[in-house]
Design an enzyme around this catalytic site. Structure first.
Site, PDB file in Angstrom:
ATOM      1  N   HIS A  28       3.796   1.627  11.633  1.00 10.27           N
ATOM      2  CA  HIS A  28       2.630   1.378  12.490  1.00 10.27           C
ATOM      3  C   HIS A  28       2.355   2.507  13.476  1.00 10.27           C
ATOM      4  O   HIS A  28       1.296   2.543  14.085  1.00 10.27           O
ATOM      5  CB  HIS A  28       2.844   0.055  13.251  1.00 10.27           C
TER       6      HIS A  28
ATOM      7  N   HIS B 202      -0.748  -4.980  19.595  1.00  6.70           N
ATOM      8  CA  HIS B 202      -0.242  -4.658  18.256  1.00  6.70           C
ATOM      9  C   HIS B 202       0.419  -3.276  18.304  1.00  6.70           C
ATOM     10  O   HIS B 202      -0.085  -2.371  18.979  1.00  6.70           O
ATOM     11  CB  HIS B 202      -1.406  -4.675  17.251  1.00  6.70           C
TER      12      HIS B 202
ATOM     13  N   SER C 268       2.024  -5.496   3.362  1.00 12.47           N
ATOM     14  CA  SER C 268       3.470  -5.429   3.599  1.00 12.47           C
ATOM     15  C   SER C 268       4.234  -6.496   2.817  1.00 12.47           C
ATOM     16  O   SER C 268       5.438  -6.666   3.021  1.00 12.47           O
ATOM     17  CB  SER C 268       3.735  -5.584   5.100  1.00 12.47           C
TER      18      SER C 268
ATOM     19  N   CYS D 156       0.871  -1.177   0.000  1.00 11.67           N
ATOM     20  CA  CYS D 156       0.000   0.000   0.000  1.00 11.67           C
ATOM     21  C   CYS D 156       0.912   1.232   0.000  1.00 11.67           C
ATOM     22  O   CYS D 156       2.130   1.111   0.129  1.00 11.67           O
ATOM     23  CB  CYS D 156      -0.847  -0.013   1.264  1.00 11.67           C
TER      24      CYS D 156
ATOM     25  N   SER E 244      -1.141  -7.874  10.787  1.00 12.21           N
ATOM     26  CA  SER E 244      -2.572  -7.833  11.104  1.00 12.21           C
ATOM     27  C   SER E 244      -3.414  -7.835   9.832  1.00 12.21           C
ATOM     28  O   SER E 244      -4.355  -8.619   9.686  1.00 12.21           O
ATOM     29  CB  SER E 244      -2.841  -6.576  11.939  1.00 12.21           C
TER      30      SER E 244
ATOM     31  N   HIS F 268       5.666  -5.292   8.644  1.00 16.19           N
ATOM     32  CA  HIS F 268       5.731  -6.665   9.139  1.00 16.19           C
ATOM     33  C   HIS F 268       6.008  -7.651   8.006  1.00 16.19           C
ATOM     34  O   HIS F 268       5.132  -8.420   7.608  1.00 16.19           O
ATOM     35  CB  HIS F 268       4.434  -7.019   9.856  1.00 16.19           C
TER      36      HIS F 268
ATOM     37  N   THR G 110      -6.317   0.639  11.672  1.00 19.77           N
ATOM     38  CA  THR G 110      -6.552   0.825  10.227  1.00 19.77           C
ATOM     39  C   THR G 110      -6.686  -0.486   9.453  1.00 19.77           C
ATOM     40  O   THR G 110      -7.085  -0.471   8.295  1.00 19.77           O
ATOM     41  CB  THR G 110      -5.389   1.619   9.612  1.00 19.77           C
TER      42      THR G 110
ATOM     43  N   GLU H  63       0.426  -0.782  16.321  1.00 17.86           N
ATOM     44  CA  GLU H  63      -0.439   0.358  15.962  1.00 17.86           C
ATOM     45  C   GLU H  63      -1.371   0.704  17.122  1.00 17.86           C
ATOM     46  O   GLU H  63      -1.628   1.882  17.403  1.00 17.86           O
ATOM     47  CB  GLU H  63      -1.255   0.047  14.693  1.00 17.86           C
TER      48      GLU H  63
HETATM   49  O1  10E Z   1       0.305  -5.704  11.212  1.00 17.13           O
HETATM   50  P1  10E Z   1      -0.145  -4.623  10.249  1.00 17.13           P
HETATM   51  O2  10E Z   1      -1.083  -5.080   9.214  1.00 17.13           O
HETATM   52  O3  10E Z   1      -0.623  -3.429  11.003  1.00 17.13           O
HETATM   53  O4  10E Z   1       1.197  -4.086   9.525  1.00 17.13           O
HETATM   54  P2  10E Z   1       1.969  -4.536   8.249  1.00 17.13           P
HETATM   55  O5  10E Z   1       3.370  -4.031   8.412  1.00 17.13           O
HETATM   56  O6  10E Z   1       1.800  -5.956   7.919  1.00 17.13           O
HETATM   57  O7  10E Z   1       1.274  -3.726   7.039  1.00 17.13           O
HETATM   58  C1  10E Z   1       1.303  -2.330   6.947  1.00 17.13           C
HETATM   59  C2  10E Z   1       0.275  -1.750   7.813  1.00 17.13           C
HETATM   60  C3  10E Z   1       0.496  -0.782   8.732  1.00 17.13           C
HETATM   61  C4  10E Z   1       1.735  -0.027   8.821  1.00 17.13           C
HETATM   62  C5  10E Z   1      -0.569  -0.432   9.713  1.00 17.13           C
HETATM   63  N1  10E Z   1      -1.473   0.499   9.239  1.00 17.13           N
HETATM   64 FE1  SF4 Z   2      -1.001   0.786   4.476  1.00 15.51          FE
HETATM   65 FE2  SF4 Z   2      -1.498   0.841   7.080  1.00 15.51          FE
HETATM   66 FE3  SF4 Z   2      -1.303   3.081   5.737  1.00 15.51          FE
HETATM   67 FE4  SF4 Z   2      -3.362   1.466   5.341  1.00 15.51          FE
HETATM   68  S1  SF4 Z   2      -2.877   2.597   7.187  1.00 15.51           S
HETATM   69  S2  SF4 Z   2      -2.192   2.569   3.782  1.00 15.51           S
HETATM   70  S3  SF4 Z   2      -2.373  -0.548   5.594  1.00 15.51           S
HETATM   71  S4  SF4 Z   2       0.332   1.582   6.053  1.00 15.51           S
END
Ligand code: 10E
Ligand code: SF4
Length: 320
Positions: A80, A130, A274, A18, A230, A47, A171, A132
Site C-alpha cells: 500500500h 487507509h 488481495s 493483481c 478497500s 489485506h 488507486t 495508501e
Molecule cells: O485495501 P486495499 O484495496 O488498498 O489493499 P488490498 O491489500 O486489499 O489490495 C491490494 C491493493 C493495494 C496494495 C493498494 N493499491
Molecule cells: Fe494492485 Fe493496488 Fe497495484 Fe492496483 S495499485 S495493481 S490494486 S497493488
C-alpha cells in the site's frame, strides 16, 4: 443424480490477485529465502488474512510500526506504500528495507512530488486512515495535500490558490464515485490539473467492470475479500449500484449466509485484488455441495501485467 437445485454461478474475470499483490507476496517470500526468518513486514503485506497467515508460517513477522522491528533484521514495506518518514527512519537505523509498494502506487507518489516541486497544491481523493492514503499524503509535508472523500467535501475545501491545484487519487476507488467527485472539483476549480488517466489502477477498473457486466444476470453477488480491503469493499458497492441488492463481502466459504441465498438461481462470484484463487475455488466447491452448478465465466478483460521485484532481491547475499 442429486435433487440439488440448479444454479448458474457467474465467475468474474479478471478477479483476485493483481500484479502489485503478486509482486508484494513474492518479495516477502524472496526476502525469507535470501535472509532467512524472521523477516519483518510493516503492515499486512496485502489485506488478506489467508495470505498473511501463510507468510507468517514461513517466518514473516507482521508489525504496524518500524520501531517494533529489530534493526538487524530486514523489513518489507507493504504494497500500500508508506509515508516518506518510514524509509528515512529505516535508513537512519541502518536497516535492510525492501519496498513492496506497488509500482502503480509509487507512480502516484511521484506525481505528488512533481506537482509539489512546481508549487502546486494537491487534492487527494481517498479514504481517511487507509494505509495508501497515509502513504501518499505522507510524501509531502502536512497541509500540502488536501483530502477529499465525498462530493460534499469539495465545497468545504480551503485551498491556497485555486489557479495552482492538481488532483491525485487512491488507486482502489470506485471509478464512478471518483468521476463524480472529480467533476465537482472541476466545477469549483476549473484550472485544476487532472491526470490524463486517473490514478485508479487497471486492476481496480477491470474488476469493477466485470461486476457491472454480470450484475443484470445475478440474484446475489459474493465478493471474496477482507473487511479492511478497500478494493474488495468497492466491488460490493459497485455490485449494489449496478442493481444487485444482495452484494456481500465474504472472507471465505464459511462466511456465506446460505439462508439469505435461498431461492436464488444465479450468483456472481468475484475476488478482490488481495484474495487468493484457492478461496475462490473453496467458494465454488461450497456451492457445488448445495446446488447443481453451471459455471459461466464473465470475462471483460485479459490482464497480462507483471512487475519486477526490487534489484536487492535479485542480487547475491552480501557477506558480513
Ligand atoms: O485495501 P486495499 O484495496 O488498498 O489493499 P488490498 O491489500 O486489499 O489490495 C491490494 C491493493 C493495494 C496494495 C493498494 N493499491
Ligand atoms: Fe494492485 Fe493496488 Fe497495484 Fe492496483 S495499485 S495493481 S490494486 S497493488
Amino acid at each position: 443424480m442429486t435433487d440439488n437445485p440448479a444454479l448458474t454461478l457467474y465467475l468474474a474475470a479478471p478477479r483476485g490477485f493483481c500484479a502489485g499483490v503478486d509482486r508484494a507476496i513474492k518479495i516477502v517470500e524472496m526476502a525469507l529465502q535470501k535472509w532467512g526468518a524472521p523477516v519483518y513486514v510493516r503492515h499486512e503485506i496485502v489485506h488478506n488474512r489467508f495470505v498473511v497467515e501463510g507468510l507468517r508460517a514461513k517466518g514473516a513477522v507482521f508489525v504496524e510500526e518500524l520501531d517494533e522491528c529489530p534493526p538487524d533484521r530486514p523489513v518489507v514495506f507493504s504494497a500500500h506504500g508508506v509515508p516518506k518518514s518510514v524509509p528515512a527512519e529505516a535508513s537512519r537505523r541502518e536497516m535492510i528495507a525492501v519496498d513492496a509498494t506497488c509500482p502503480l502506487v509509487t507512480k502516484v507518489h511521484n506525481e505528488a512530488a512533481r506537482h509539489a516541486e512546481a508549487g502546486t497544491q494537491l487534492i487527494y481523493i481517498g479514504h481517511e486512515g487507509h494505509p495508501e492514503t497515509i502513504g501518499t499524503m505522507g510524501q509531502l509535508p502536512p497541509g500540502e495535500v488536501l483530502l477529499v472523500e465525498t462530493v460534499e467535501d469539495v465545497a468545504r475545501l480551503d485551498v491556497r490558490d485555486p489557479g495552482r491545484l492538481a488532483l491525485i487519487t487512491q488507486t482502489t476507488l470506485s471509478v464512478d464515485d471518483t468521476a463524480e467527485i472529480a467533476a465537482a472539483l472541476k466545477a469549483r476549480f476549473p484550472a485544476i490539473q487532472v491526470p490524463a488517466h486517473d490514478d485508479i489502477c487497471y486492476a481496480t477498473t477491470n474488476r469493477q467492470a466485470a461486476v457491472k457486466a454480470m450484475a443484470p444476470q445475478i440474484d446475489a453477488l459474493l465478493v471474496i475479500g477482507a473487511p479492511n480491503s478497500s478494493n474488495s469493499k468497492r466491488l460490493v458497492e459497485v455490485g449494489r449500484a449496478a442493481g444487485c441488492s444482495y452484494s456481500m463481502l465474504v472472507q471465505r466459504a464459511a462466511d456465506i449466509d446460505w439462508r439469505a441465498l435461498q431461492g436464488i438461481r444465479a450468483v456472481g462470484v468475484t475476488a478482490g485484488a488481495s484474495a487468493p484463487e484457492v478461496l475462490v475455488n473453496e467458494v465454488i466447491a461450497a456451492f457445488r455441495d448445495r446446488y447443481a452448478v453451471t459455471v459461466e465465466q464473465v470475462e471483460t478483460a485479459v490482464e497480462a501485467i507483471e512487475f519486477k521485484v526490487p534489484r536487492i532481491l535479485r542480487a547475491p547475499v552480501e557477506s558480513a
